[in-house]
Design an enzyme around this catalytic site. Sequence first.
Site, PDB file in Angstrom:
ATOM      1  N   LYS A  56      46.732 -26.455 -28.231  1.00 21.73           N
ATOM      2  CA  LYS A  56      45.935 -25.853 -29.299  1.00 21.73           C
ATOM      3  C   LYS A  56      44.446 -26.053 -29.006  1.00 21.73           C
ATOM      4  O   LYS A  56      44.012 -27.174 -28.687  1.00 21.73           O
ATOM      5  CB  LYS A  56      46.300 -26.506 -30.629  1.00 21.73           C
ATOM      6  CG  LYS A  56      45.595 -25.895 -31.797  1.00 21.73           C
ATOM      7  CD  LYS A  56      45.901 -26.614 -33.098  1.00 21.73           C
ATOM      8  CE  LYS A  56      44.998 -26.063 -34.188  1.00 21.73           C
ATOM      9  NZ  LYS A  56      44.946 -26.939 -35.349  1.00 21.73           N
ATOM     10  N   LYS A  66      46.344  11.456 -22.481  1.00 21.97           N
ATOM     11  CA  LYS A  66      47.597  10.749 -22.173  1.00 21.97           C
ATOM     12  C   LYS A  66      48.721  11.719 -21.801  1.00 21.97           C
ATOM     13  O   LYS A  66      49.864  11.315 -21.634  1.00 21.97           O
ATOM     14  CB  LYS A  66      48.007   9.854 -23.349  1.00 21.97           C
ATOM     15  CG  LYS A  66      46.912   8.836 -23.722  1.00 21.97           C
ATOM     16  CD  LYS A  66      47.378   7.776 -24.696  1.00 21.97           C
ATOM     17  CE  LYS A  66      46.178   6.973 -25.193  1.00 21.97           C
ATOM     18  NZ  LYS A  66      46.541   5.701 -25.832  1.00 21.97           N
ATOM     19  N   ASN A 108      47.761  -6.773 -35.140  1.00 26.55           N
ATOM     20  CA  ASN A 108      47.241  -5.773 -36.085  1.00 26.55           C
ATOM     21  C   ASN A 108      48.224  -5.626 -37.234  1.00 26.55           C
ATOM     22  O   ASN A 108      49.263  -6.278 -37.268  1.00 26.55           O
ATOM     23  CB  ASN A 108      46.996  -4.438 -35.361  1.00 26.55           C
ATOM     24  CG  ASN A 108      48.273  -3.935 -34.704  1.00 26.55           C
ATOM     25  OD1 ASN A 108      49.242  -3.610 -35.385  1.00 26.55           O
ATOM     26  ND2 ASN A 108      48.292  -3.886 -33.376  1.00 26.55           N
ATOM     27  N   PHE A 164      51.126   8.426 -31.206  1.00 25.96           N
ATOM     28  CA  PHE A 164      50.515   8.313 -32.522  1.00 25.96           C
ATOM     29  C   PHE A 164      49.041   8.015 -32.319  1.00 25.96           C
ATOM     30  O   PHE A 164      48.673   7.360 -31.346  1.00 25.96           O
ATOM     31  CB  PHE A 164      51.155   7.172 -33.328  1.00 25.96           C
ATOM     32  CG  PHE A 164      52.367   7.602 -34.101  1.00 25.96           C
ATOM     33  CD1 PHE A 164      53.541   7.947 -33.439  1.00 25.96           C
ATOM     34  CD2 PHE A 164      52.330   7.673 -35.486  1.00 25.96           C
ATOM     35  CE1 PHE A 164      54.660   8.359 -34.156  1.00 25.96           C
ATOM     36  CE2 PHE A 164      53.442   8.081 -36.204  1.00 25.96           C
ATOM     37  CZ  PHE A 164      54.616   8.421 -35.545  1.00 25.96           C
ATOM     38  N   LYS A 204      43.210  11.943 -27.341  1.00 26.97           N
ATOM     39  CA  LYS A 204      44.326  11.106 -26.847  1.00 26.97           C
ATOM     40  C   LYS A 204      45.473  11.993 -26.351  1.00 26.97           C
ATOM     41  O   LYS A 204      46.122  11.686 -25.357  1.00 26.97           O
ATOM     42  CB  LYS A 204      44.831  10.166 -27.948  1.00 26.97           C
ATOM     43  CG  LYS A 204      43.850   9.047 -28.250  1.00 26.97           C
ATOM     44  CD  LYS A 204      44.280   8.173 -29.432  1.00 26.97           C
ATOM     45  CE  LYS A 204      43.135   7.256 -29.825  1.00 26.97           C
ATOM     46  NZ  LYS A 204      43.340   6.524 -31.053  1.00 26.97           N
TER      47      LYS A 204
HETATM   48  N1  CTP Z   1      49.155   2.986 -26.835  1.00 25.18           N
HETATM   49  C1  CTP Z   1      49.844   2.423 -25.786  1.00 25.18           C
HETATM   50  N2  CTP Z   1      49.300   1.347 -25.110  1.00 25.18           N
HETATM   51  C2  CTP Z   1      48.099   0.848 -25.472  1.00 25.18           C
HETATM   52  C3  CTP Z   1      47.399   1.416 -26.558  1.00 25.18           C
HETATM   53  C4  CTP Z   1      47.945   2.491 -27.208  1.00 25.18           C
HETATM   54  O1  CTP Z   1      50.924   2.888 -25.456  1.00 25.18           O
HETATM   55  N3  CTP Z   1      47.611  -0.189 -24.807  1.00 25.18           N
HETATM   56  C5  CTP Z   1      49.721   4.154 -27.512  1.00 25.18           C
HETATM   57  C6  CTP Z   1      50.125   3.911 -28.942  1.00 25.18           C
HETATM   58  O2  CTP Z   1      51.483   3.515 -29.023  1.00 25.18           O
HETATM   59  C7  CTP Z   1      49.904   5.262 -29.594  1.00 25.18           C
HETATM   60  C8  CTP Z   1      48.769   5.871 -28.786  1.00 25.18           C
HETATM   61  O3  CTP Z   1      48.740   5.147 -27.547  1.00 25.18           O
HETATM   62  O4  CTP Z   1      51.007   6.116 -29.459  1.00 25.18           O
HETATM   63  C9  CTP Z   1      47.417   5.777 -29.426  1.00 25.18           C
HETATM   64  O5  CTP Z   1      47.177   4.456 -29.853  1.00 25.18           O
HETATM   65  P1  CTP Z   1      45.859   4.087 -30.659  1.00 25.18           P
HETATM   66  O6  CTP Z   1      45.882   2.621 -30.945  1.00 25.18           O
HETATM   67  O7  CTP Z   1      45.675   5.047 -31.800  1.00 25.18           O
HETATM   68  O8  CTP Z   1      44.717   4.431 -29.651  1.00 25.18           O
HETATM   69  P2  CTP Z   1      44.182   3.831 -28.314  1.00 25.18           P
HETATM   70  O9  CTP Z   1      44.675   4.711 -27.212  1.00 25.18           O
HETATM   71  O10 CTP Z   1      44.474   2.394 -28.193  1.00 25.18           O
HETATM   72  O11 CTP Z   1      42.626   4.100 -28.483  1.00 25.18           O
HETATM   73  P3  CTP Z   1      41.577   3.446 -29.489  1.00 25.18           P
HETATM   74  O12 CTP Z   1      42.066   2.047 -29.756  1.00 25.18           O
HETATM   75  O13 CTP Z   1      40.309   3.497 -28.712  1.00 25.18           O
HETATM   76  O14 CTP Z   1      41.553   4.306 -30.713  1.00 25.18           O
END
Ligand code: CTP
Length: 399
Positions: A288, A341, A209, A323, A337
């Site tokens: 590959k 969490k 990403n 975040f 979240k």
């Molecule tokens: N996070 C994590 N492990 C994952 C996904 C997310 O620890 N596999 C943590 C990120 O570091 C962040 C928080 O969870 O602090 C939220 O991440 P975000 O990408 O906004 O959300 P997701 O929980 O992945 O949910 P979604 O993708 O459905 O929005």
Amino acid sequence: MVFRDKQVVLGVTGGIAAYKAVEVLRLLVKAGAEVHVVMTRNAMEFVAPLTFQTLSGNPVHTELFSLVQERDIGHISLADRADLVLIAPATANVVGKAANGLADDLLTTTLLATKAPVLFVPAMNVNMWENPLYQENQARLEKHGYHFMTPVSGDLACGWEGQGKLPDPADIFDYAQDFIGSRDLAGRTILVTAGPTREEMDPVRFLSNHSSGKMGYAIARAARNRGARVILVSGPVQLSPPQKVDFVKVTTALEMLEAVLSRSSGADAIVKAAAVADYRPARREHLKVKKGDASEGSISLQRNPDILAELGKLKGDRVLIGFAAETNDLLVNAGKKLAEKNLDMIVANDVSMPGAGFDSDTNVVQFLHRNGQVEKLPEMSKSEVADLLVDRIVDLLAK
Ligand code: CTP
């Protein structure tokens, strides 16, 4: 602003990197510091004192015994007034003199006379840097409480390649804050994650990403500047690791999980600023993948563990901050979240807004607290957001 009304003596010695001290000065002045520049005779061969004088708004001090300068400030009074003495660049010569208590010019006299913290930022040829005599001098000063930044590696002005370059002025400015501001995280360990994760599907392709790591790195620096021991677990980014943090480099979400869980028990607070990939390719091909004849393709994915949710299950009294990167329904999604969490706070970040988002130097965020309180912050630099977030960590740890 950490430097507001603080007195900084900026010592500039005679190395090619002296021109970068101009930028350090500019950053200090912009941050509200009152800067008195002391130049050695050799430094004046590289940059004219007038440049420093104009930017600092103060006379530049060059002579140990000058009737004019002595009347205005005096070398002892310079040493006494300083909240910080910063030597950038510091040559092997000034380090050698200081290590031996020599005081044969205004700068070394100020160094010997001051009770303020002293930060040397050495820059020199790699062979000089590696010379055991230099290293012994630095070690001797460190033993007596003087501080040093580490030179960075790269092409050196002398034609050699290796360690010896002055760190970026922004990094020097940032690191110098460590000696000025409050140390309200002293004795605490803060674990920060930053950057994206990268999930390989074959030797040439991966899923990832846009995360740049800037926000997480700013938090790591802010916590370090407040006296914390910082562990920074970082995915692949284009940033140099901040100085004086325990840096752990990872690539995949599974590696990040392992790196975080194995270090979480010693942490007083964990900030998960990383943008972890939620999925990885179900198979990682060793060769590959060829496009073959098919006009369309698909990749089967497998869920990655949610690291933050795992930490939430083990929370105890550890402070946990996440975040939420969202493009819509910011507060609803972030609030969900926060609850799911088991977090103390979540930083809700609408990454589609101008001035926010992944590679930007600024951010527009809201802090959502466990008790439902929402703090809506204006657009600010990522380092300002980081400072505020660290304030909240201090509050949460005090509870
Ligand atoms: N996070 C994590 N492990 C994952 C996904 C997310 O620890 N596999 C943590 C990120 O570091 C962040 C928080 O969870 O602090 C939220 O991440 P975000 O990408 O906004 O959300 P997701 O929980 O992945 O949910 P979604 O993708 O459905 O929005």
